[in-house]
Design a protein around this motif. Structure first.
Motif, PDB file in Angstrom:
ATOM      1  N   ASP A 147       3.413   9.688   6.741  1.00  0.00           N
ATOM      2  CA  ASP A 147       3.335   8.415   7.440  1.00  0.00           C
ATOM      3  C   ASP A 147       4.729   7.805   7.395  1.00  0.00           C
ATOM      4  OD1 ASP A 147       2.657   6.127   8.615  1.00  0.00           O
ATOM      5  OD2 ASP A 147       1.244   5.444   7.096  1.00  0.00           O
ATOM      6  N   LYS A 166       0.842  -1.190   0.000  1.00  0.00           N
ATOM      7  CA  LYS A 166       0.000   0.000   0.000  1.00  0.00           C
ATOM      8  C   LYS A 166       0.874   1.235   0.000  1.00  0.00           C
ATOM      9  CE  LYS A 166      -3.676   2.416   2.280  1.00  0.00           C
ATOM     10  NZ  LYS A 166      -2.916   3.666   2.358  1.00  0.00           N
ATOM     11  N   THR A 219      -1.302   7.706   9.972  1.00  0.00           N
ATOM     12  CA  THR A 219      -1.690   6.489   9.251  1.00  0.00           C
ATOM     13  C   THR A 219      -3.198   6.446   9.082  1.00  0.00           C
ATOM     14  OG1 THR A 219       0.134   5.446  10.386  1.00  0.00           O
ATOM     15  CG2 THR A 219      -1.351   4.019   9.190  1.00  0.00           C
ATOM     16  N   ASP A 220      -3.615   6.166   7.875  1.00  0.00           N
ATOM     17  CA  ASP A 220      -5.033   6.119   7.567  1.00  0.00           C
ATOM     18  C   ASP A 220      -5.518   4.688   7.713  1.00  0.00           C
ATOM     19  OD1 ASP A 220      -7.503   6.260   6.615  1.00  0.00           O
ATOM     20  OD2 ASP A 220      -7.004   7.230   4.718  1.00  0.00           O
ATOM     21  N   GLN A 259       2.178   2.147  12.500  1.00  0.00           N
ATOM     22  CA  GLN A 259       3.193   2.106  11.446  1.00  0.00           C
ATOM     23  C   GLN A 259       3.756   0.712  11.236  1.00  0.00           C
ATOM     24  OE1 GLN A 259       6.071   5.161  12.291  1.00  0.00           O
ATOM     25  NE2 GLN A 259       4.914   6.666  11.144  1.00  0.00           N
ATOM     26  N   MET A 260       3.478  -0.198  12.146  1.00  0.00           N
ATOM     27  CA  MET A 260       3.931  -1.574  11.944  1.00  0.00           C
ATOM     28  C   MET A 260       3.061  -2.241  10.890  1.00  0.00           C
ATOM     29  SD  MET A 260       4.711  -2.670  15.839  1.00  0.00           S
ATOM     30  CE  MET A 260       4.803  -4.413  15.546  1.00  0.00           C
ATOM     31  N   GLN A 261       3.645  -3.247  10.246  1.00  0.00           N
ATOM     32  CA  GLN A 261       2.945  -3.896   9.150  1.00  0.00           C
ATOM     33  C   GLN A 261       2.498  -5.287   9.568  1.00  0.00           C
ATOM     34  OE1 GLN A 261       2.492  -2.056   6.206  1.00  0.00           O
ATOM     35  NE2 GLN A 261       3.255  -0.519   7.629  1.00  0.00           N
ATOM     36  N   GLY A 262       1.248  -5.603   9.279  1.00  0.00           N
ATOM     37  CA  GLY A 262       0.688  -6.873   9.722  1.00  0.00           C
ATOM     38  C   GLY A 262       1.220  -8.046   8.941  1.00  0.00           C
ATOM     39  N   PRO A 263       1.194  -9.250   9.498  1.00  0.00           N
ATOM     40  CA  PRO A 263       0.768  -9.604  10.856  1.00  0.00           C
ATOM     41  C   PRO A 263       1.685  -8.982  11.907  1.00  0.00           C
ATOM     42  CG  PRO A 263       1.045 -11.554   9.495  1.00  0.00           C
ATOM     43  CD  PRO A 263       1.620 -10.422   8.740  1.00  0.00           C
ATOM     44  N   GLU A 282      -8.494   3.445   5.392  1.00  0.00           N
ATOM     45  CA  GLU A 282      -8.061   3.209   4.022  1.00  0.00           C
ATOM     46  C   GLU A 282      -7.262   1.902   3.939  1.00  0.00           C
ATOM     47  OE1 GLU A 282      -8.901   4.680   1.337  1.00  0.00           O
ATOM     48  OE2 GLU A 282      -7.550   3.419   0.146  1.00  0.00           O
ATOM     49  N   GLU A 283      -6.420   1.684   4.939  1.00  0.00           N
ATOM     50  CA  GLU A 283      -5.650   0.439   4.961  1.00  0.00           C
ATOM     51  C   GLU A 283      -6.573  -0.758   5.097  1.00  0.00           C
ATOM     52  OE1 GLU A 283      -2.520   0.305   7.803  1.00  0.00           O
ATOM     53  OE2 GLU A 283      -1.158   1.422   6.513  1.00  0.00           O
ATOM     54  N   PHE A 310      -8.250  -3.305  12.722  1.00  0.00           N
ATOM     55  CA  PHE A 310      -8.905  -2.787  11.519  1.00  0.00           C
ATOM     56  C   PHE A 310     -10.402  -3.046  11.573  1.00  0.00           C
ATOM     57  CE2 PHE A 310      -4.524  -3.633  10.343  1.00  0.00           C
ATOM     58  CZ  PHE A 310      -4.179  -2.436   9.758  1.00  0.00           C
ATOM     59  N   TRP A 318      -4.348  -8.745  15.531  1.00  0.00           N
ATOM     60  CA  TRP A 318      -3.997  -7.504  14.822  1.00  0.00           C
ATOM     61  C   TRP A 318      -5.069  -7.105  13.823  1.00  0.00           C
ATOM     62  CZ3 TRP A 318      -3.102  -7.545   9.494  1.00  0.00           C
ATOM     63  CH2 TRP A 318      -3.022  -8.825   8.907  1.00  0.00           C
ATOM     64  N   GLU A 319      -5.801  -8.128  13.307  1.00  0.00           N
ATOM     65  CA  GLU A 319      -6.862  -7.801  12.351  1.00  0.00           C
ATOM     66  C   GLU A 319      -7.995  -7.045  13.038  1.00  0.00           C
ATOM     67  OE1 GLU A 319      -8.009 -11.417  10.480  1.00  0.00           O
ATOM     68  OE2 GLU A 319      -6.124 -11.622   9.394  1.00  0.00           O
ATOM     69  N   HIS A 338      -7.974  -1.422   1.838  1.00  0.00           N
ATOM     70  CA  HIS A 338      -6.950  -1.903   0.906  1.00  0.00           C
ATOM     71  C   HIS A 338      -6.632  -3.369   1.139  1.00  0.00           C
ATOM     72  CE1 HIS A 338      -3.576  -1.228  -1.853  1.00  0.00           C
ATOM     73  NE2 HIS A 338      -2.908  -2.075  -1.098  1.00  0.00           N
ATOM     74  N   TYR A 339      -6.552  -3.763   2.402  1.00  0.00           N
ATOM     75  CA  TYR A 339      -6.171  -5.145   2.700  1.00  0.00           C
ATOM     76  C   TYR A 339      -7.390  -6.033   2.969  1.00  0.00           C
ATOM     77  CZ  TYR A 339      -1.428  -3.352   3.053  1.00  0.00           C
ATOM     78  OH  TYR A 339      -0.231  -2.764   2.786  1.00  0.00           O
ATOM     79  N   LYS A 376       4.617 -11.368   4.618  1.00  0.00           N
ATOM     80  CA  LYS A 376       3.917 -10.347   5.412  1.00  0.00           C
ATOM     81  C   LYS A 376       2.648  -9.922   4.661  1.00  0.00           C
ATOM     82  CE  LYS A 376       5.671  -7.834   8.694  1.00  0.00           C
ATOM     83  NZ  LYS A 376       5.368  -7.849  10.132  1.00  0.00           N
ATOM     84  N   LYS A 377       1.560  -9.738   5.411  1.00  0.00           N
ATOM     85  CA  LYS A 377       0.307  -9.435   4.724  1.00  0.00           C
ATOM     86  C   LYS A 377       0.172  -7.966   4.376  1.00  0.00           C
ATOM     87  CE  LYS A 377      -2.228 -13.354   6.447  1.00  0.00           C
ATOM     88  NZ  LYS A 377      -3.150 -13.832   7.470  1.00  0.00           N
ATOM     89  N   MET A 378       0.963  -7.140   5.044  1.00  0.00           N
ATOM     90  CA  MET A 378       0.903  -5.708   4.738  1.00  0.00           C
ATOM     91  C   MET A 378       2.321  -5.221   4.503  1.00  0.00           C
ATOM     92  SD  MET A 378      -1.552  -4.619   7.852  1.00  0.00           S
ATOM     93  CE  MET A 378      -1.303  -2.867   7.729  1.00  0.00           C
ATOM     94  N   GLN A 379       2.454  -4.273   3.599  1.00  0.00           N
ATOM     95  CA  GLN A 379       3.734  -3.575   3.482  1.00  0.00           C
ATOM     96  C   GLN A 379       3.495  -2.232   2.846  1.00  0.00           C
ATOM     97  OE1 GLN A 379       5.474  -6.944   1.783  1.00  0.00           O
ATOM     98  NE2 GLN A 379       3.407  -7.222   1.070  1.00  0.00           N
ATOM     99  N   ASP A 383      -6.160  11.512   2.446  1.00  0.00           N
ATOM    100  CA  ASP A 383      -5.643  11.277   1.096  1.00  0.00           C
ATOM    101  C   ASP A 383      -4.533  12.227   0.695  1.00  0.00           C
ATOM    102  OD1 ASP A 383      -7.667  13.085   1.262  1.00  0.00           O
ATOM    103  OD2 ASP A 383      -8.189  12.923  -0.840  1.00  0.00           O
ATOM    104  N   THR A 385       1.578   8.124   2.434  1.00  0.00           N
ATOM    105  CA  THR A 385       2.045   9.485   2.200  1.00  0.00           C
ATOM    106  C   THR A 385       3.367   9.713   2.901  1.00  0.00           C
ATOM    107  OG1 THR A 385       0.922  10.235   4.139  1.00  0.00           O
ATOM    108  CG2 THR A 385      -0.297  10.308   2.092  1.00  0.00           C
TER     109      THR A 385
END
Lengths: 623, 249, 298
Positions: free
Chosen positions: A542, A536, B197-198, B102-106, B201-202, B175, B171-172, B205-206, C56-59, B234, A539
């Motif tokens: 972030d 994803k 962090t939006d 700001q961390m990315q899942g999982p 929107e994330e 959202f 973690w899900e 997206h996921y 990873k599921k998100m990046q 945005d 901006t």
């Protein structure tokens, strides 16, 4: 093809000048001039096969003075440089032909000076003896002065400094010509070469040094390098691209002709500086190496993108000289090829930088950033350009640099090889700073609504970028004419094919290298896009800031003083010695002028007294 | 008024790929992925509390986390586990949330020490967030004041087992139930609370957008966004007005 | 060589490089752990790390150049592997010599630099600035070493260099001083302590890696494997006679990588200035001495 093909080109050039002078202000003229330049280039290109076979394109332009018939004819070396000239002039005019012209008031002057420059350069390139060369040389100096001074202000100041240097150079060349005339009674290249050995060794040495001074000033070899960067940086965009691409290479062309055709590299190798300290060739090679390193590291310190590029132009000139003087088929080929390569990427880079400053109003590297999302075409052009300038595969700069490295290694000059690599590394550092501070990093708030430059400006850039790539992919396209050049000059000829060269002790085939790179990048893209989950786009706010909340009033960008660690180590080396020397000379001249003025105006009787004492002292000493 | 994000209160849309619809290959890939995930954990320490002192022994030669495939990492982007050691003051909590988002899942959160469970000895403090799981989905609490490194490692191993079984999916929830977490956050930080962090929107997206992703609290966030012409979700470049307001509370 | 053969090599050489690189990374981590009296990671740990990052599921991505930089980085190293001769496979070595290889190895760095630049994170930019400074520092001794070796062998073709060493003696024996200088230079190239200025986790938050998540970071891990492999193979080809078979080639690679790793653990990190000063003083001096000996020997 008729023999007098060059007349067509000269005629077209006169038409060019005429149109530019008479209707230069009209909006459509830029396009017509572009077409004319392309036409001129094509008229040389169509008869290029004649040149490759060793024949020349002659013109009916001729006159006789002192039993010397001066005539103009274009050989393959001249043709090669002429093509670069027309490419640079045509694309520069194209760049200025559309929207850009509306933002620039003295557009008629610009077009006229550009046309004059091209004509003078063609005269220089087609000159066939020292007299013609000298006349054209002076013309080139004069019109270069005009085009540099076009903007006034800083560039006019630089132009004055240039014209002073050019006077010095002209005097040096004139002196050399007088010595040559006295010894050989001729100005023709062939005659001079034939009678060269009739001169005493000291004379030979002085002539070579004078010619290098004279022609070297144009390409700003050390220690005459101070004038060029400000002169080339503070001019309008098309002029900067044109000057940076080809103008200073006229000096290289003259040196190439003089050193390789007239004097001969074998003579240079046997000449020794006084007391046999150092061989002339080694001396010149080290001069070229210093011309490469010092301006490159001066470029590293610049914060103005235009100055940065202009300083690199000087440094790359050193690279070309390094190749030409290496007395090796590969090196000569690399040196000449680098002229073309440098012209293509330097013009592209100047265009990209001036596009940015056209949109943002500044070329200050501390006040830009993040423009890649707003100006993607300019970014791509600059990326291609910096890869070329840094000399990394797959762009054309790599090929010429490879040839020079290989020549230096083959000739057993590892330290010069090291010097060349240091120059390249300095270039890599400085061009990354250029692209990072302009296009990468944080986008500033005031640049949010910036748009890409119009097509009239971006198409010439893209053409140049594709030339940079294509001649990197198929260097044989250029090596063909370079080999022809070498065989007409009677020096060893490079063993080339379409993809590169074979030396038997390490080959280069750019077709294989670039194809592999493209395939590998395809594999990389496959790994990256096919494997794993979607990504994803976020901006720029972030962003990791150690738990800090980023907002748009916060400059979260690293651009000023980009290499602090390096600068802490090497900044003591920037001593500005030449700058001090120059100011010392200027002060001395000013002082002498004041004294002469005072003497002339009878301002101070004490001066006469001092003069009297000095003269009588001298007289006493003499007697 | 600009419609930035359509507010859907009774959204019944769930995750695009539910477990039953997976074919055997996808299941095999999932099993293997979880196997790898459990064997490679990058830890981000948020060590403002006293429990931090227990981590050096857990990492170094006495207990050596690396033999379990656990490594410390530096930025939230790289990390899988957010390790919160000890009490979290309200000011700190803002940064913890920013870091977590700001961390990315999982991604997994481990609360170490009693303070993260119920405020511990800071129960009466006005400036301490008491129950961490009200603000973030916490996968595991390791209680104790402070827990010994053995306890920390045992906790990590339990988490690894959960991950390998594919059960560590809280973690899900961040959202899917963003409205709940945002509400609790707003309760502490006020209505102007927002992060770069939006999340919504994330979530879209996921494909993690759920029925409880939006609600009254997210509506408040969006209202604030629109009122201040922030549209940070945005185009954050236009955040001119908000820049002084952020993080003041 | 047939087209099929070449295609096979184009796939096989990077793949082998990656696999050997994984074990080189494992060895580095294991040795470090053992010197620190730890157990160290399990056998396949580098592989688990990379797979985990790729699944990873998100990046996040900061834009097209961020993605392109990663692709360029992978592509650059894949290209470099094909120009690096290994036992039984010489790829395109005859079409691009050692100079080409050195410059090909800079392409991934440029890709990384571009990708990191787009992240708009000053930590990353500082990391790149330091990485380029470090490159200027270690490339000067390294280039002297390369120049000396090329002068000694009289060629820049890597396959010929290896063949010459097999027929005469290893470069390590004929040019010991250059070999030593080269070892120091590759230590700096690997970016291990004390030359680890551009990662510097406690200072600039791992520099170039600061905004890399998921498969972006995974690609950087892949790059690390390929980088260690490329550097060790280059050194082996120049000074250890390349490989006769894979059975002596791989131990040589591990030996070359082992020496820097053994030293690195006991060092803290230099300042950027000190890296420059140190590398321009000692290894460069050694390399110039070695070069002088090569030139004087004729």
């Amino acid at each position: 093809m008729s023999v007098l093909d060059l007349d067509h080109v000269f005629f077209l050039l006169i038409v060019n000048i005429g149109i530019a002078v008479l209707w230069g202000n009209r909006p459509f003229v830029g396009k017509i001039l572009t077409l004319l330049y392309i036409l001129e280039g094509l008229s040389i290109l169509t008869s290029y096969h004649v040149l490759l076979s060793g024949a020349v394109l002659s013109s009916s332009l001729t006159f006789t003075v002192m039993q010397q018939t001066v005539q103009w004819q274009l050989g393959v070396s001249g043709g090669f440089f002429a093509l670069i000239t027309f490419m640079a002039a045509g694309l520069a005019t194209w760049f200025s032909s559309g929207v850009w012209a509306r933002s620039y008031a003295p557009i008629r002057l610009l077009h006229s000076y550009m046309a004059l420059n091209v004509a003078a350069m063609l005269l220089l390139l087609a000159s066939n003896d020292f007299l013609g060369l000298f006349i054209a040389w002076e013309l080139v100096s004069l019109v270069s002065f005009l085009i540099i001074a076009i903007n006034g202000g800083r560039s006019a100041k630089a132009a004055y400094s240039y014209i002073l240097y050019a006077f010095l150079g002209a005097m040096a060349i004139l002196l050399a010509l007088i010595i040559i005339w006295n010894a050989t009674n001729s100005f023709s290249y062939v005659e001079v070469r034939h009678h060269w050995s009739t001169m005493s060794v000291n004379r030979q040495l002085i002539v070579v040094l004078l010619l290098i001074t004279g022609f070297g000033i144009k390409m700003a070899i050390l220690p005459f390098h101070r004038w060029q960067a400000p002169a080339y940086a503070y001019v309008p965009a098309p002029v900067a691209a044109f000057l940076g691409a080809i103008s200073s290479r006229m000096g290289l062309f003259a040196l190439f002709i003089v050193l390789l055709q007239v004097v001969g590299i074998d003579v240079i190798q046997t000449l020794w500086l006084p007391f046999e300290i150092i061989n002339m060739q080694t001396f010149l090679l080290w001069l070229a190496a210093l011309t490469l390193i010092i301006p490159t590291f001066i470029a590293l310190r610049q914060t103005d993108a235009r100055l940065l590029l202009a300083w690199h132009g000087i440094g790359q000139g050193g690279f070309m000289l390094l190749g030409i003087l290496s007395a090796n088929a590969l090196g000569t080929a690399g040196g000449i090829m680098h002229v073309f390569n440098h012209a293509s990427y330097q013009a592209a880079l100047f265009f990209a930088v001036f596009s940015v400053s056209y949109r943002t109003g500044t070329a200050d590297l501390d006040r830009l950033g993040g423009l890649v999302t707003r100006m993607p075409i300019s970014f791509t052009v600059m990326l291609v350009g910096i890869i070329g300038l840094a000399g990394l595969p797959p762009m054309n700069g790599f090929v010429s640099k490879w040839l020079i490295y290989k020549a230096l290694l083959d000739e057993g000059m590892p330290l010069l090889f090291l010097a060349a690599v240091i120059g390249t590394l300095g270039t890599i550092l400085s061009v990354y700073k250029l692209i990072h501070n302009t296009f990468l990093g944080q986008l500033r708030l005031e640049h949010e609504n910036i748009k890409e430059v119009p097509w009239s400006m971006s198409i010439p850039m893209m053409i140049l970028a594709s030339i940079v790539f294509i001649t990197g992919y198929f260097p044989g396209l250029l090596l063909e004419s370079i080999a022809a050049m070498q065989s007409t000059l009677g020096i060893s000829v490079v063993d080339y094919h379409l993809g590169g060269v074979n030396t038997g002790k390490g080959n280069l085939n750019m077709i294989v290298v670039v194809s592999t790179m493209l395939m590998a990048i395809g594999m990389g893209a496959l790994i990256f896009f096919v494997l794993g989950n979607p990504r994803k786009q976020v901006t720029q706010w972030d962003n990791y800031a150690g738990g800090h909340f980023l907002t748009s009033d916060m400059r979260y960008q690293y651009s000023h003083n980009f290499y602090p660690g390096l600068m802490r180590v090497i900044s003591p080396l920037y001593r500005n010695t030449i700058f001090w020397l120059e100011s010392a000379i200027v002060s001395t001249v000013q002082f002498m002028a004041h004294i002469s003025y005072a003497l002339f105006m009878q301002a101070n009787y004490l001066l006469y007294l001092i003069l009297l004492v000095v003269i009588s002292l001298l007289w006493v000493l003499a007697v | 008024m600009k419609d930035v994000i359509p507010i859907q209160t009774n959204n019944t849309e769930t995750i695009a790929v539910s477990k039953n619809s997976k074919n055997i290959y996808q299941q095999a890939i999932d099993t293997f992925s979880n196997f790898c995930r459990a064997r490679s954990l990058f830890v981000l320490h948020y060590c403002t509390g006293c429990g931090a002192i227990e981590l050096p022994p857990a990492m170094t030669s006495r207990f050596d986390m690396e033999r379990l495939g656990i490594q410390p990492m530096v930025t939230p982007r790289q990390a899988d586990i957010l390790l919160i050691t000890g009490y979290v003051s309200i000011k700190t909590l803002k940064r913890v949330i920013l870091t977590y988002e700001q961390m990315q899942g999982p991604k997994y959160v481990i609360g170490i020490c009693s303070c993260t469970v119920n405020g511990g000895m800071y129960w009466q403090s006005y400036a301490t967030a008491k129950v961490l799981s009200e603000y973030l989905p916490v996968d595991m609490y390791i209680a104790g004041c402070m827990p010994r490194p053995e306890a920390v490692l045992t906790g990590l191993q339990q988490l690894m087992k959960k991950i390998e079984k594919g059960e560590a999916n809280s973690w899900e929830n961040y959202f899917k139930r963003y409205d709940y977490y945002l509400g609790n956050q707003q309760h502490l930080f006020g209505d102007t609370w927002h992060t770069p962090t939006d999340i919504l929107e994330e979530a879209r997206h996921y494909h993690l957008y759920g029925a409880e992703s939006t609600g009254n609290n997210t509506a408040r966030l969006i209202k604030y966004t629109v009122e201040h012409d922030l549209t940070k979700l945005d185009a954050p470049l236009r955040e001119k007005d908000s820049m002084t307001k952020r993080g003041k509370k | 060589m047939s087209g099929q053969h070449i295609f096979l090599e184009l796939i096989l050489m990077p793949l082998l490089a990656f696999m050997i690189g994984l074990f080189l990374v494992l060895m580095m981590r294991k040795v470090r752990a053992r010197i620190e009296r730890r157990v160290g990671p399990p056998f396949l740990q580098p592989l688990w790390d990379i797979i985990k990052l790729y699944v990873k599921k998100m990046q996040i991505s900061h834009g097209v150049i961020h993605d392109l930089g990663i692709i360029m980085l992978l592509g650059g190293y894949i290209t470099a592997e094909v120009f690096l001769p290994v036992p039984g496979m010489s790829g395109f070595t005859s079409q691009g010599d050692i100079i080409t290889l050195i410059y090909l190895m800079m392409v991934p760095s440029l890709g990384l630099a571009l990708g990191v630049g787009q992240c708009a994170n000053p930590n990353g930019s500082i990391g790149i600035s330091r990485a380029l400074t470090a490159m200027l520092a270690y490339d000067i001794p390294f280039i002297v070493v390369i120049a000396g070796a090329c002068l000694y062998y009289g060629t820049t073709d890597l396959t010929e260099i290896i063949a010459l060493q097999k027929s005469q003696q290893w470069g390590l024996l004929s040019m010991p001083i250059l070999a030593l200088a080269g070892l120091i230079a590759i230590h700096a190239m690997l970016g291990k302590e004390p030359f680890e200025i551009y990662v510097a986790p406690a200072e600039i938050a791992t520099g170039p890696m600061v905004e890399m998540s998921g498969k972006y970071l995974g690609s950087l891990f892949v790059m690390q494997c390929l980088q260690i492999y490329t550097i060790t193979v280059l050194y082996t080809s120049l000074f250890l006679g390349g490989g006769y078979t894979w059975f002596d080639f791989i131990p040589k690679l591990f030996l070359v990588a082992l020496l820097p790793v053994m030293i690195t653990v006991i060092f803290p990190r230099y300042k950027t200035d000190d890296v420059l000063r140190w590398l321009w003083k000692w290894p460069t001096g050694l390399a110039l001495l070695g070069l002088a000996i090569v030139v004087l020997q004729g």
